[in-house]
Design an enzyme around this catalytic site. Structure first.
Site, PDB file in Angstrom:
ATOM      1  N   GLN A 114      -0.976 -16.885  44.192  1.00  0.00           N
ATOM      2  CA  GLN A 114      -0.268 -17.901  43.370  1.00  0.00           C
ATOM      3  C   GLN A 114       1.279 -17.312  42.727  1.00  0.00           C
ATOM      4  OE1 GLN A 114      -3.795 -20.154  41.890  1.00  0.00           O
ATOM      5  NE2 GLN A 114      -2.042 -22.085  42.016  1.00  0.00           N
ATOM      6  N   GLU A 173     -13.899 -20.787  41.126  1.00  0.00           N
ATOM      7  CA  GLU A 173     -13.975 -22.068  41.386  1.00  0.00           C
ATOM      8  C   GLU A 173     -14.597 -22.071  42.842  1.00  0.00           C
ATOM      9  OE1 GLU A 173     -10.450 -24.457  41.226  1.00  0.00           O
ATOM     10  OE2 GLU A 173     -10.237 -24.327  39.060  1.00  0.00           O
ATOM     11  N   GLU A 181      -9.856 -21.942  32.489  1.00  0.00           N
ATOM     12  CA  GLU A 181      -8.407 -22.725  33.056  1.00  0.00           C
ATOM     13  C   GLU A 181      -8.711 -24.054  32.456  1.00  0.00           C
ATOM     14  OE1 GLU A 181      -7.491 -23.475  37.153  1.00  0.00           O
ATOM     15  OE2 GLU A 181      -8.092 -21.296  37.701  1.00  0.00           O
TER      16      GLU A 181
HETATM   17  O1  IFM Z   1      -3.645 -23.704  40.644  1.00  0.00           O
HETATM   18  C1  IFM Z   1      -5.268 -24.335  40.494  1.00  0.00           C
HETATM   19  C2  IFM Z   1      -5.959 -22.821  40.473  1.00  0.00           C
HETATM   20  O2  IFM Z   1      -5.703 -21.990  41.546  1.00  0.00           O
HETATM   21  C3  IFM Z   1      -7.384 -23.263  40.560  1.00  0.00           C
HETATM   22  N1  IFM Z   1      -7.608 -24.234  39.631  1.00  0.00           N
HETATM   23  C4  IFM Z   1      -6.878 -25.385  39.557  1.00  0.00           C
HETATM   24  C5  IFM Z   1      -5.430 -25.072  39.544  1.00  0.00           C
HETATM   25  C6  IFM Z   1      -4.492 -26.112  39.402  1.00  0.00           C
HETATM   26  O3  IFM Z   1      -4.816 -27.167  40.298  1.00  0.00           O
END
Ligand code: IFM
Length: 442
Positions: free
Chosen positions: A21, A167, A349
Site C-alpha cells: 500500500q 487479517e 488497526e
Molecule cells: O487498508 C486496509 C488494510 O490493508 C487492512 N485493514 C483495513 C484497511 C482499510 O480498509
C-alpha cells in the site's frame, strides 16, 4: 474539543502501514510481482485502473517518513515486509537489496526510538508461489516458514515484535471466496484449503520465530467486526452466522482455541490431517485487533457461500465511505475478546476512510474534522473498555499515510498524513496533530 481519555504511561501508541500500500518501487532492485501486482493489471478491478506501482514511494522516501513519525511522537510503527521484494521467487535465493531496505528502515526507527512491529504477510503473496498453487496447496505452510526464517535471522537481533499475518479472514474471503481481491478466485474447496493452509503457515511461522528470535513477542493480526444479521428472517440469521464464522472465528478460534467453529469444521475436515490443530495452535503473546465497524450479513446466493453484505439499519450513523460508525461496538469487542482469548490486545488497526480529497487549504492545513471526531470517539471507547477490564495495551492508527486502498485505489484516504500523489508531498492532517498531542500527554 473533547476531553482526552487517560491511559497508563506504558500504553503504546503507534501507526500501521503495509508494504504494497505504500512502498511503490514495484520493479526496483530486483522486486518481483505479487498477486496484487497481477490483480491490478486486470481490467476494471481497481478504481481508475490504479495500482501500487508508485503508491507513496515510501521505498525511496523512507528516511523522510521515519522523520515524520518521530515528529509526531509515534512510539511504535507496524509495517509489513514485502515477500516478493526479499524473495522474488517466493523461495530460494533472497534478494539482498530488498532485505537491505528493511535493515535501513529498522535501524532508522530504532535511532528515533520508535519500536518496529514487523508483520510478515499483508496480502502480497509472490506471484511465483501463486503459480505453484499458492495457499491452496499444503506446501504453502513450508514456504511461509522458510520466508519467516529468513526474516527472523536477518532482523531478529533488532525486531522483537512479530506478527505472522494481517487479517487472515479478509484476504482469504475477498481473494479466494468472493473473488473481489487478488488472486480473484471464487471456489468453495479452494477457499477451505486456503483457510487451513494459512492457519498451518501461521503455526509454522510462530515456531520458526520462537526458535530464531531471542525474546520474541509474537502475535497475529485479526480483523474482528462483529456480525449482525440484516433482518431477523431465518435465512439472514443463518447466513450471518456462517459469515461470522468465516470472518471472525475461523482463524482466531483455530489458533487460540485449537478448533474450527461448528459450521466450518464439517466442511474443512477433508483437508485437516492428524496433528494439524496442534500445529496451528501455538502459544502467542498478544492478540492483534483490527477493528472498524460491525458488519451486517444477509443471505446472498450470488456469492459462493450464500452469504453477503447487507445494509446497516436505516438511520444508523455511517462514515464517509459508508461504514457503520459505532464506537460502542469497538468497546464491546475489546471486552469480549479479552474474555474469549485471554491475551493482551494491541489494536493494530483502527481509523477513518473518506473519499474526500482532503487537500491542504491556503494555510497548508488539512482539516479532517470527521476523522478527528472518529478517532476521539473510538479512543474514548477503548478507554472505557479498558476501565471495564479489557486487557488492551496499545493502539496503532490506520494509517500513517494516505495510501493504495486495494480495490478503492487512491480515491479512499485513511491517512492521518495527507499524501499528494502528484508531488508526493506529505502534510500532517489535524487528526495527526491531535494524535501527536494525545501521545505526548498534552
Ligand atoms: O487498508 C486496509 C488494510 O490493508 C487492512 N485493514 C483495513 C484497511 C482499510 O480498509
Amino acid at each position: 474539543m473533547a476531553e482526552r481519555p487517560v491511559f497508563p504511561k506504558d500504553f503504546l501508541w503507534g501507526a500501521s502501514t503495509s508494504a504494497y500500500q505504500i512502498e511503490g518501487a514495484a520493479e526496483a532492485d530486483g522486486r518481483a510481482p505479487s498477486i496484487w501486482d497481477s490483480f491490478c493489471k486486470l481490467k476494471g478491478r481497481v478504481d481508475n485502473g490504479e495500482s501500487g506501482d508508485v503508491a507513496c514511494d515510501h521505498y525511496h522516501r523512507m528516511p523522510e517518513d521515519v522523520e515524520l513519525m518521530a515528529e509526531l511522537g509515534l512510539q511504535a510503527y507496524r509495517f509489513s515486509v514485502s515477500w516478493p521484494r526479499v524473495l522474488p521467487r517466493g523461495r530460494g535465493a533472497p534478494n539482498e537489496k530488498g532485505l537491505d531496505f528493511y535493515d535501513r528502515l529498522i535501524d532508522r526507527l530504532l535511532e528515533k526510538n520508535i519500536e518496529p512491529w514487523l508483520c510478515l504477510y499483508h496480502w502480497d503473496l509472490p506471484q511465483a508461489l501463486q503459480d505453484q498453487g499458492g495457499w491452496a496447496v499444503r506446501d504453502g505452510a513450508g514456504w511461509f516458514a522458510d520466508y519467516a526464517a529468513l526474516c527472523a535471522r536477518r532482523y531478529g537481533d533488532r525486531v522483537k515484535r512479530w506478527a505472522t499475518f494481517n487479517e487472515f479472514s479478509v484476504f482469504t474471503l475477498f481473494g479466494w471466496a468472493f473473488g473481489w481481491g487478488a488472486p480473484s478466485i471464487a471456489d468453495r474447496a479452494t477457499h477451505l484449503k486456503t483457510i487451513h493452509h494459512v492457519n498451518l503457515a501461521h503455526g509454522a511461522g510462530v515456531d520458526v520465530l520462537r526458535a530464531l528470535v531471542p525474546n520474541a513477542s509474537i502475535g497475529a493480526v485479526h480483523s474482528v467486526q462483529p456480525m449482525r444479521p440484516e433482518t431477523d428472517r431465518p435465512e439472514d440469521v443463518e447466513a450471518a452466522a456462517l459469515f461470522d464464522e468465516h470472518w471472525n472465528r475461523a482463524f482466531p478460534d483455530a489458533q487460540l482455541l485449537a478448533y474450527y467453529p461448528r459450521r466450518i469444521a464439517e466442511a474443512i475436515e477433508p483437508y485437516v490431517q492428524p496433528g494439524d490443530m496442534a500445529r496451528i495452535a501455538r502459544p502467542l503473546d498478544w492478540f492483534g485487533l483490527n477493528h472498524y465497524a460491525p458488519v451486517y450479513g444477509r443471505k446472498d446466493d450470488s456469492l459462493i457461500w450464500g452469504f453477503g453484505f447487507g445494509s446497516p439499519p436505516a438511520g444508523m450513523k455511517r462514515t464517509a465511505i459508508d461504514w457503520p460508525y459505532d464506537p460502542g461496538c469497538f468497546r464491546d469487542t475489546l471486552i469480549d475478546l479479552t474474555r474469549r482469548y485471554r491475551l493482551p490486545i494491541y489494536v493494530t488497526e483502527n481509523g477513518y476512510g473518506t473519499k474526500a480529497a482532503e487537500a491542504p487549504d491556503a494555510e497548508g492545513r488539512v482539516v479532517d474534522a470527521e476523522r478527528l471526531a472518529y478517532l476521539q470517539a473510538y479512543i474514548a471507547a477503548m478507554a472505557e473498555a479498558k476501565a471495564r477490564g479489557a486487557d488492551v495495551r496499545g493502539y496503532f492508527v490506520w494509517s500513517l499515510l494516505d495510501n493504495f486502498e486495494w480495490g478503492g485505489g487512491y480515491g479512499t484516504r485513511f491517512g492521518i498524513v495527507h499524501v499528494d500523489f502528484t508531488t508526493q508531498a506529505r502534510t500532517p492532517k489535524e487528526s495527526a496533530r491531535w494524535y501527536s498531542e494525545l501521545i505526548r500527554g498534552g
